[in-house]
Design an enzyme around this catalytic site. Structure first.
Site, PDB file in Angstrom:
ATOM      1  N   GLY A   1       2.374  -0.903   4.391  1.00 44.32           N
ATOM      2  CA  GLY A   1       1.643  -1.800   3.521  1.00 44.32           C
ATOM      3  C   GLY A   1       1.858  -3.244   3.902  1.00 44.32           C
ATOM      4  O   GLY A   1       2.825  -3.589   4.593  1.00 44.32           O
TER       5      GLY A   1
ATOM      6  N   GLY B   1       4.211   9.336   6.358  1.00 49.09           N
ATOM      7  CA  GLY B   1       4.621   7.994   5.971  1.00 49.09           C
ATOM      8  C   GLY B   1       3.479   7.194   5.412  1.00 49.09           C
ATOM      9  O   GLY B   1       2.415   7.717   5.063  1.00 49.09           O
ATOM     10  N   HIS B   2       3.703   5.901   5.356  1.00 51.71           N
ATOM     11  CA  HIS B   2       2.689   4.941   4.933  1.00 51.71           C
ATOM     12  C   HIS B   2       3.231   3.566   5.268  1.00 51.71           C
ATOM     13  O   HIS B   2       4.429   3.395   5.532  1.00 51.71           O
ATOM     14  CB  HIS B   2       2.403   5.040   3.431  1.00 51.71           C
ATOM     15  CG  HIS B   2       0.975   4.753   3.065  1.00 51.71           C
ATOM     16  ND1 HIS B   2       0.412   3.504   3.197  1.00 51.71           N
ATOM     17  CD2 HIS B   2      -0.005   5.555   2.588  1.00 51.71           C
ATOM     18  CE1 HIS B   2      -0.851   3.551   2.797  1.00 51.71           C
ATOM     19  NE2 HIS B   2      -1.135   4.801   2.439  1.00 51.71           N
TER      20      HIS B   2
ATOM     21  N   SER C   1       0.790  -1.234   0.000  1.00 52.21           N
ATOM     22  CA  SER C   1       0.000   0.000   0.000  1.00 52.21           C
ATOM     23  C   SER C   1       0.820   1.280   0.000  1.00 52.21           C
ATOM     24  O   SER C   1       0.252   2.362  -0.200  1.00 52.21           O
ATOM     25  CB  SER C   1      -0.965   0.016   1.190  1.00 52.21           C
ATOM     26  OG  SER C   1      -2.077  -0.806   0.923  1.00 52.21           O
TER      27      SER C   1
ATOM     28  N   GLY D   1       2.038 -12.016   3.693  1.00 55.63           N
ATOM     29  CA  GLY D   1       3.337 -12.404   4.225  1.00 55.63           C
ATOM     30  C   GLY D   1       4.445 -11.416   3.979  1.00 55.63           C
ATOM     31  O   GLY D   1       5.610 -11.693   4.293  1.00 55.63           O
TER      32      GLY D   1
END
Length: 405
Positions: free
Chosen positions: A274, A271-272, A59, A278
């Site tokens: 994702g 930020g981000h 993401s 796994g």
């Protein structure tokens, strides 16, 4: 940066061994990027992670999509506050690109459709969203929305008259000289494989929601080259401005135009993060200090490694501190019965039922745990991780908003 390089060399292998991950870490400070790698890309092959290995960023791709959208705005080709249907004929929900960038469109967030991997995959995907239901009015509630970023990707395609991946490579990856891949078909032995319970994931899922984060892969160093470009481009600074407050999960977070603003103390942080079967990815930037970290992992307890990277490296370099996570009160009030019920949205179900001693049992996607009252509008899980649920009218919020049925 000498201390940082030493930490990466010495501490990363220890953390990887302790928490069972393969990982890359890159750190930007004083205009330089230092990186390190440890662990394996796949338990099936034993291939060792190097600093040149490629990991899906999941993401975090949304920030790349948001950047392509912002370029269109900067060129005067897109108005964030005009209806999406002005660009996408036949798209019925009355929402704007700003709603999509800030996860406030109200449409179901996890509508996934496998429309293949051809140049028309995103067009077909968005066509299936044309009549997507809206759980709440546009702008009323923040609710993380993968579907919305696929719509943004289609806007990019229409206004650039090229497939999304072509635009991403031509306008971002190539000018920055980055080695990225945009489809599973490009994967090689140098790509990290996701792991669940120590076993490689052989089916990563559909890749037709590229703009939301299904397939874009790169190294941690290249991810920070993208971050450095953002810090050096004044026209992108508007993307870091707060647009909407998140529900109060205890971390004072807000959202910008594609960027998460996670509520650190000591200075601004964006930020981000994702995840994709796994695999886990994390990006944090302190724009005022010119400091950034990227962590890309496969398998294991990635969050524990991230916490060490933030506390030991990022905080020390940037002079910031991540927000303390909330914990259950020592003597919580009984849970209000108004929280009881069943709540649903695409892909998720939350069932809240009465338990003993003023607690409730919350079954979130078939994972049942006991919760107590955190405050008047929120519950918190008794055991770690202390998940927080926020209730707003007939919605329960856990990152996504689900509606009482």
């Amino acid at each position: 940066m000498n201390d940082t390089a030493e930490w990466l060399r010495r501490r990363l292998p220890e953390l990887v061994a302790e928490h069972g991950v393969g990982a890359q870490v890159a750190v930007l400070a004083d205009g330089e990027i230092h990186d390190a790698a440890a662990g394996v890309l796949s338990t099936a092959t034993g291939e060792v992670v190097t600093t040149g290995s490629l990991f899906q960023i999941a993401s975090i791709t949304k920030v790349w999509t948001a950047t392509l959208v912002q370029e269109l705005v900067n060129e005067g080709r897109l108005d964030l506050d005009r209806p999406v249907r002005d660009v996408l004929a036949g798209f019925r929900p009355v929402i704007t690109p700003r709603h999509l960038l800030t996860h406030t469109s109200g449409i179901d967030g996890d509508l996934f459709h496998d429309t293949g991997s051809g140049d028309d995959a995103i067009e077909e995907f968005v066509a299936r969203l044309a009549d997507a239901r809206q759980l709440f009015a546009p702008g009323a509630v923040w609710s993380y929305c993968n579907s919305g970023f696929t719509v943004l990707g289609r806007i990019v395609e229409v206004l650039r008259d090229k497939p999304f991946n072509t635009v991403l490579e031509e306008r971002l990856a190539a000018p920055l000289g980055l080695a990225v891949t945009t489809t599973y078909a490009q994967a090689t032995a140098a790509h990290a494989v996701g792991h669940e319970d120590g076993q490689p994931v052989t089916d990563p899922g559909p890749e037709s929601d590229w703009p939301a984060g299904s397939a874009l892969a790169m190294s941690a160093r290249d991810l920070l080259a993208f971050a450095r470009m953002h810090l050096a481009t004044p026209a992108f600074a508007v993307m870091r401005e707060p647009q909407v407050l998140l529900p109060d999960f205890g971390n004072r977070a807000s959202w910008g135009l594609g960027w998460e603003l996670p509520g650190y103390s000591g200075g601004a942080v964006i930020g981000h993060h994702g995840s994709n079967r796994g695999l886990a990815s994390f990006l944090r930037i302190a724009p005022e200090k010119g400091v950034a970290v990227a962590l890309l992992t496969t398998g294991g307890d990635a969050r524990a490694v991230f916490d060490h990277v933030i506390d030991d490296v990022f905080s020390a370099l940037a002079g910031v501190r991540r927000p303390e996570s909330p914990v259950p009160p020592a003597a919580p009030e009984p849970v209000d019965e108004r929280f009881l019920g069943t709540y649903r949205c695409a892909g998720h179900e939350v069932v809240v039922t009465q338990a003993d001693h003023g607690r409730v049992l919350v079954d979130l996607d078939d994972d049942a745990r006991e919760f107590v009252a955190l405050r008047g509008d929120a519950l918190i899980a008794v055991d770690e991780p202390h998940t927080v649920l926020v209730f707003v009218n007939d919605l329960v919020h856990f990152g996504r908003a689900a509606v009482r049925t």
